[in-house]
Enzyme design. Sequence first.
Site, PDB file in Angstrom:
ATOM      1  N   ARG A 132      18.897  38.077   7.258  1.00  0.00           N
ATOM      2  CA  ARG A 132      18.565  36.652   7.330  1.00  0.00           C
ATOM      3  C   ARG A 132      17.692  36.237   6.156  1.00  0.00           C
ATOM      4  O   ARG A 132      17.820  35.131   5.630  1.00  0.00           O
ATOM      5  CB  ARG A 132      17.896  36.326   8.660  1.00  0.00           C
ATOM      6  CG  ARG A 132      17.751  34.829   8.910  1.00  0.00           C
ATOM      7  CD  ARG A 132      17.354  34.525  10.333  1.00  0.00           C
ATOM      8  NE  ARG A 132      16.020  35.016  10.659  1.00  0.00           N
ATOM      9  CZ  ARG A 132      15.439  34.828  11.840  1.00  0.00           C
ATOM     10  NH1 ARG A 132      16.075  34.169  12.800  1.00  0.00           N
ATOM     11  NH2 ARG A 132      14.226  35.295  12.071  1.00  0.00           N
ATOM     12  N   LYS A 234      14.653  30.163   7.373  1.00  0.00           N
ATOM     13  CA  LYS A 234      13.227  30.148   7.710  1.00  0.00           C
ATOM     14  C   LYS A 234      12.383  29.798   6.489  1.00  0.00           C
ATOM     15  O   LYS A 234      11.519  30.563   6.045  1.00  0.00           O
ATOM     16  CB  LYS A 234      12.794  31.489   8.315  1.00  0.00           C
ATOM     17  CG  LYS A 234      13.218  31.638   9.763  1.00  0.00           C
ATOM     18  CD  LYS A 234      12.627  32.865  10.419  1.00  0.00           C
ATOM     19  CE  LYS A 234      11.180  32.685  10.788  1.00  0.00           C
ATOM     20  NZ  LYS A 234      10.993  31.752  11.917  1.00  0.00           N
ATOM     21  N   GLU A 270      16.877  22.204  18.421  1.00  0.00           N
ATOM     22  CA  GLU A 270      16.041  23.312  18.869  1.00  0.00           C
ATOM     23  C   GLU A 270      14.624  22.804  19.070  1.00  0.00           C
ATOM     24  O   GLU A 270      14.332  21.626  18.825  1.00  0.00           O
ATOM     25  CB  GLU A 270      16.065  24.465  17.878  1.00  0.00           C
ATOM     26  CG  GLU A 270      15.592  24.124  16.480  1.00  0.00           C
ATOM     27  CD  GLU A 270      15.597  25.353  15.566  1.00  0.00           C
ATOM     28  OE1 GLU A 270      14.650  26.155  15.661  1.00  0.00           O
ATOM     29  OE2 GLU A 270      16.531  25.490  14.754  1.00  0.00           O
TER      30      GLU A 270
END
Length: 387
Positions: A132, A234, A270
């Site tokens: 990721r 992120k 989210e």
Amino acid sequence: MNKTFSSLRKSLVLPLHVHIRTLQSFSKYNAQAASALQEERKKPTYQDDNEYADMDWDNLGFGLTPADYMYVMKCSKDGEFTKGELSRFGNIQLSPSAGVLNYGQAIYEGTKVYRKENGKLLLFRPDHNAVRMELGAERMLMPSPSVDQFVDAVKQTAFANKRWVPPSGKGSLYIRPLLMGSGPVLGLAPAPEYTFIVYASPVGNYFKEGTAALNLYVEEEYVRAAPGGAGGVKSITNYAPVLKALSRAKSRGFSDILYLDAVKKKYLEEASSCNVFVVKGRTISTPATNGTILEGITRKSVMEIASDQGYKVVEKAVHVDEVMDADEVFCTGTAVGVAPVGTITYQDKRIRYETGDESVCQKVRSVLVGIQTGTIEDTKGWVTCIN
């Protein structure tokens, strides 16, 4: 006697060049000794396996309690990361014009170390965090450590800080890998140098409610991410913009916010720091990751566990009306784990949801936590023992 003393004195009066060589040798020796002492001080001195840090393990929250060591690795000019090393946790030096400070060029990850009852330390799917980070680095135009470099750095950090891993059942050691543009830059451009840091802190429950059900608020004014942006990685730039809405919600007694899509403001995205699942009968729905939603590793794991338990798991656009008509809602994330939602408030209407030992949330959570902590056999190859 005077003759003897005179003779001895003459023997001690050496030529000047001899004295100079002697002083040079002495200075060199002192420098080497000082350097060796500094290196010795830099070397991590690991504690005994049975020794714990002086902590109140029964009252851990999710605050920063720095562990002893951090891992630092620099990116060379050719885009390759050099061999990193452990050092004592502490401040780092950055130019005021560092890319991370001026243009927010940075991403981070989060993973946890758990202690089994027999003292063994377990990491949960660190290779997925590594992949990721690679994808996030590509989006933010940064070089990234390889999967092997990333996992090795996390393992070294975890092992060096093993006395900070809470006793079994008392919490975990949160590991934070951070990749940032540390080189100086004035105009808008990628930084010329990058630094990869891994540090750690022992933690308990993320929310102040502990394991109690959360009360969420559906945010309609602010959005978390927009199509084409960086909401799916992120990036550090994703988090400061949620602080205002989150602070407002918490001042009203809510645990967190549920964000809606930026275009129609009708579809669930989210929460501020976690993914969300909606349960109706035997079907579990979660918003599809389409570039605006972070593809959580806990999310992915919960989807697989739920499928194993016979539930139909669907990734799709989840309309807010479906949420208000659901039987159950829960959130997932590395920091939050698997957290039940007790209520959701939307347009001044509050809906209550099923919680408790028989809930879907609790069923998937018990399996996930069991695998993470080693109380359930890991048949999926998700955990890595580091000692």
